[in-house]
Each structure stands twice: as structure tokens, then as C-alpha cells.
Design a protein around this motif. Sequence first.
Motif, PDB file in Angstrom:
ATOM      1  N   GLU A 176      88.573  97.479  88.390  1.00  0.00           N
ATOM      2  CA  GLU A 176      88.763  98.308  89.540  1.00  0.00           C
ATOM      3  C   GLU A 176      90.118  98.959  89.787  1.00  0.00           C
ATOM      4  N   GLU A 177      91.014  98.096  89.182  1.00  0.00           N
ATOM      5  CA  GLU A 177      92.471  98.586  89.404  1.00  0.00           C
ATOM      6  C   GLU A 177      93.198  98.184  88.033  1.00  0.00           C
ATOM      7  N   PRO A 178      92.927  99.123  87.019  1.00  0.00           N
ATOM      8  CA  PRO A 178      93.349  98.566  85.502  1.00  0.00           C
ATOM      9  C   PRO A 178      94.949  98.569  85.695  1.00  0.00           C
ATOM     10  N   GLU A 179      95.508  97.674  86.050  1.00  0.00           N
ATOM     11  CA  GLU A 179      97.036  97.647  85.984  1.00  0.00           C
ATOM     12  C   GLU A 179      97.242  95.962  85.685  1.00  0.00           C
ATOM     13  N   VAL A 180      97.843  95.838  84.749  1.00  0.00           N
ATOM     14  CA  VAL A 180      98.299  94.487  84.269  1.00  0.00           C
ATOM     15  C   VAL A 180      99.312  93.889  85.483  1.00  0.00           C
ATOM     16  N   LYS A 181      98.551  92.613  86.052  1.00  0.00           N
ATOM     17  CA  LYS A 181      99.624  91.963  87.075  1.00  0.00           C
ATOM     18  C   LYS A 181      99.896  90.777  86.761  1.00  0.00           C
ATOM     19  N   PRO A 182     101.002  90.123  87.101  1.00  0.00           N
ATOM     20  CA  PRO A 182     101.507  88.743  86.821  1.00  0.00           C
ATOM     21  C   PRO A 182     100.823  87.784  87.862  1.00  0.00           C
ATOM     22  N   CYS A 183     100.183  86.591  87.318  1.00  0.00           N
ATOM     23  CA  CYS A 183      99.728  85.499  87.943  1.00  0.00           C
ATOM     24  C   CYS A 183     100.376  84.398  88.067  1.00  0.00           C
ATOM     25  N   ASN A 184     100.363  83.622  86.880  1.00  0.00           N
ATOM     26  CA  ASN A 184     101.078  82.499  86.833  1.00  0.00           C
ATOM     27  C   ASN A 184     102.172  82.565  85.937  1.00  0.00           C
ATOM     28  N   PRO A 185     103.652  82.300  86.202  1.00  0.00           N
ATOM     29  CA  PRO A 185     104.676  82.744  85.019  1.00  0.00           C
ATOM     30  C   PRO A 185     104.534  81.645  84.015  1.00  0.00           C
ATOM     31  N   ASN A 186     103.896  80.411  84.073  1.00  0.00           N
ATOM     32  CA  ASN A 186     103.550  79.475  83.301  1.00  0.00           C
ATOM     33  C   ASN A 186     102.448  79.281  82.607  1.00  0.00           C
ATOM     34  N   GLY A 187     101.390  80.215  82.976  1.00  0.00           N
ATOM     35  CA  GLY A 187     100.222  80.362  82.316  1.00  0.00           C
ATOM     36  C   GLY A 187     100.292  80.876  80.850  1.00  0.00           C
ATOM     37  N   GLU A 188      98.964  80.753  80.058  1.00  0.00           N
ATOM     38  CA  GLU A 188      98.751  80.856  78.675  1.00  0.00           C
ATOM     39  C   GLU A 188      98.270  82.124  78.376  1.00  0.00           C
ATOM     40  N   TYR A 189      97.306  82.553  79.102  1.00  0.00           N
ATOM     41  CA  TYR A 189      96.465  83.797  78.953  1.00  0.00           C
ATOM     42  C   TYR A 189      96.634  85.019  79.634  1.00  0.00           C
ATOM     43  N   THR A 190      96.220  86.171  79.071  1.00  0.00           N
ATOM     44  CA  THR A 190      95.932  87.296  79.979  1.00  0.00           C
ATOM     45  C   THR A 190      94.552  87.513  80.010  1.00  0.00           C
ATOM     46  N   VAL A 191      93.908  87.632  81.258  1.00  0.00           N
ATOM     47  CA  VAL A 191      92.556  87.792  81.386  1.00  0.00           C
ATOM     48  C   VAL A 191      92.411  89.213  82.230  1.00  0.00           C
ATOM     49  N   CYS A 192      91.235  89.771  81.503  1.00  0.00           N
ATOM     50  CA  CYS A 192      90.862  91.264  81.884  1.00  0.00           C
ATOM     51  C   CYS A 192      89.376  91.304  82.225  1.00  0.00           C
ATOM     52  N   TRP A 193      88.853  91.865  83.267  1.00  0.00           N
ATOM     53  CA  TRP A 193      87.604  91.749  83.807  1.00  0.00           C
ATOM     54  C   TRP A 193      87.133  93.003  84.455  1.00  0.00           C
ATOM     55  N   ASP A 194      85.774  93.140  84.339  1.00  0.00           N
ATOM     56  CA  ASP A 194      84.917  94.175  85.170  1.00  0.00           C
ATOM     57  C   ASP A 194      84.154  93.335  86.242  1.00  0.00           C
ATOM     58  N   PRO A 195      84.668  93.317  87.317  1.00  0.00           N
ATOM     59  CA  PRO A 195      84.043  92.184  88.274  1.00  0.00           C
ATOM     60  C   PRO A 195      82.749  92.222  88.677  1.00  0.00           C
ATOM     61  N   LEU A 196      82.146  93.521  88.464  1.00  0.00           N
ATOM     62  CA  LEU A 196      80.728  93.812  88.639  1.00  0.00           C
ATOM     63  C   LEU A 196      80.117  95.010  88.021  1.00  0.00           C
ATOM     64  N   ASP A 197      79.806  95.122  86.753  1.00  0.00           N
ATOM     65  CA  ASP A 197      79.229  96.134  86.133  1.00  0.00           C
ATOM     66  C   ASP A 197      77.639  96.230  86.630  1.00  0.00           C
ATOM     67  N   GLY A 198      77.529  97.546  86.993  1.00  0.00           N
ATOM     68  CA  GLY A 198      76.143  98.037  87.134  1.00  0.00           C
ATOM     69  C   GLY A 198      76.020  98.263  88.833  1.00  0.00           C
ATOM     70  N   SER A 199      77.298  99.024  89.101  1.00  0.00           N
ATOM     71  CA  SER A 199      77.268  99.463  90.724  1.00  0.00           C
ATOM     72  C   SER A 199      76.287 100.442  90.915  1.00  0.00           C
ATOM     73  N   SER A 200      75.869 101.345  90.081  1.00  0.00           N
ATOM     74  CA  SER A 200      74.804 102.261  90.413  1.00  0.00           C
ATOM     75  C   SER A 200      73.580 101.792  90.401  1.00  0.00           C
ATOM     76  N   ILE A 201      73.224 100.464  90.245  1.00  0.00           N
ATOM     77  CA  ILE A 201      71.965  99.968  90.025  1.00  0.00           C
ATOM     78  C   ILE A 201      71.924  98.880  91.168  1.00  0.00           C
ATOM     79  N   VAL A 202      72.850  98.395  91.601  1.00  0.00           N
ATOM     80  CA  VAL A 202      72.957  96.671  92.364  1.00  0.00           C
ATOM     81  C   VAL A 202      72.214  97.393  93.745  1.00  0.00           C
ATOM     82  N   ASP A 203      72.403  98.510  94.400  1.00  0.00           N
ATOM     83  CA  ASP A 203      71.639  98.753  95.471  1.00  0.00           C
ATOM     84  C   ASP A 203      70.254  98.846  95.503  1.00  0.00           C
ATOM     85  N   ASN A 204      69.632  98.816  94.138  1.00  0.00           N
ATOM     86  CA  ASN A 204      68.359  98.685  93.853  1.00  0.00           C
ATOM     87  C   ASN A 204      67.902  97.231  93.515  1.00  0.00           C
TER      88      ASN A 204
END
Length: 338
Positions: A176-204
Motif C-alpha cells: 500500500e505504501e512501498p517505502e521501506v521504513k525503520p521499525c526497531n533499530p535492534n531488529g533482525e529482519y526486513t518484512v515486506c507485505w501485501d496486507p490484503l491481496d484481492g481488493s477487487s473481489i473482497v466486496d463480493n
Amino acid sequence: PAPVSAHLHSPVSATMMLSSSMKSVKSVKSSSKVCVRPARASSAVATRASAVPRSTSSAKSSSKSGVRGDVRVFGGDEYGASSTSFYTTTEKQDSYDSLEVVLGTKCADTQMRTLIVEMLDAIADITEALRSALVTVEGSSNTFGDAQLSVDVIADEIMWNKCRESSTVAFGASEEEPEVKPCNPNGEYTVCWDPLDGSSIVDNNWAVGTMIGVWGSKSGSGDDGLIGATGRDQVTSLIALYGPRTTVLVGLDDGVYEFSYGCTPEGCQLADGTFAPWICSRSQITISEECKIFAPANLRATKEVEGYKKLVDYYMQEKYTLRYSGGLVPDVYQQFTK
């Protein structure tokens, strides 16, 4: 791109790769060996899937699982609309392992176990939100120009909140906003996601899903470690499918496992009579080459793209079975099921 076999340990890698090859999907075989170990699930997730205590049945059933192709041909060689169907032959097991038990034996890295629990926690929240939220237009759009729906915004907010609260996530990025943003400076991982794939059919009210890819924060170059990183560099990935049930495919140390949310099968009660919020419904899932299913997106493109037309013609000539919903997650998820 690498061959299909190079990505089978990663549901999200398989999703992305298969979508670019018209999502031709194949059937699946899964191991049925599940140990019976009573265990209490993480309390962070348990509050979302509380279940009414049920009595435990003494009935025993075989733990064999598999999928058969039930081929029904009408009128000799005539190709009927329902001539080929694929039904599960998965039998009920005496018991199912909890998430905690499986992660304890199939995920050696402590940080990774924490991250997976956090992501499943977010998926549980999205599940509950989808059950109660109406699908309406928010009046905004994402960076790709797609109109944002209320459920898109809710799911994305849940994912961001979880990553910002996480002790393991260093950076995050959303479709939804493909810009990498910092979360926890002591974290180990970078996580990328599509929060809800299927927006064109979810209303159905059709099945939709969440895709999550996880990289080490040093997989590539740059502060977030993503520059130059590929799907092969993923350390794990998750695909959540929100249908009649919520199920999630997770890449662990020795393969792909499926976890089901809020299920209350007999024999899986905890000591206090409640049920674990997540149980392992299938283990060590591999893709088979035996089943002929295809899910072509945008068939109109066959009028303009000759290579695509030849591919679809091949599937039809070989009598592949069309199973296409219009949602990337459910259409690819079936390769791990059928």
C-alpha cells in the motif's frame, strides 16, 4: 527467474514466481505424520481464538492424508463442465500439534520463532477485522493508483502496528505504501507485505489473503538490506488465506507447513478445556507434478500476446482444469492443497 523447484520452500516466492508464469498450478502431496503432544499456545494469540470446551472423542482415525483426482467423464469423450473435479481425501487425525510445538521442533532460530508468532498474531487480528468490517471505499489510493478500501487500510494498519511493536523487525514495507521504513533499530529482519491481496473481489465476499516476505536486514546492500536482495534471499515467508477458514502457509526449516486458526478438532483441547488458537493442519507440503490445474489471469491478453495465447491453448488442449477466482493468493494457494 530460477526454476520452480528453487522456490518451493517459500510460499511467497512461489506466489510471486508463479503469478508471472500465468499461475499454472499443480497438485500437492503432504506428509501426514503429526505427533500428539499437549501444549499451551502463546497467550499473545490465544485471546483471539477462544473456544468453548468440547468433549474429546475416543474415536480413532487413520492419519493418512492425500488428494485424489476424481475424474468424471460424461458422454464418453465429451468434455463436460464438471468432468474433472479434485476432492480431498485428507482424513481426520487423532490430534494436531499446536503452533508452539511445531515451531519448537521445526524452527531452530529463536528470533525467527518470535517473528512467525508475531506475524500470525497480526493475521489473527486481520481475520477478526474481516469478519466485522464492511467493505467501503476510503476515498484514497495507494502509490499504484488503486482505490483503497476500508479493509485494505485496516489490514495494513494492523501489519504496521505489529512490525513497529516487534522486537525482531528492523524495517518494514507495504504494498500500500512501498517505502521501506525503520521499525526497531535492534531488529533482525526486513518484512515486506501485501496486507490484503484481492481488493477487487473482497466486496463480493470471496477468499482474499495476505502475503509476507521476510529477509535478513543484511540480505542486500543499503541500510535496510533490500537493495539487490531477491526471493532466494528470503529467510521465511507466509501466505494467509481468508476463506471459510483462515489458513497460513509458513516456510520452516524442513519445508512448508500449514496452520489453521480458531479450529477446535476433537483431541486438541488444552489442559483447561480450551483450544490452541493455531494448530498445524498439514506438514511438509510439497508440490506434485500430477495434477492439471491452471489459473490464467487476464485472458483478454491472449488477443494481444501470442505467447500467452499459446500457453492457454496448450492447457486447454491437454485438458487442464480451470480453477480461477481472480485473487492471486487463493489461486496460487491451491497448488499447495490440490
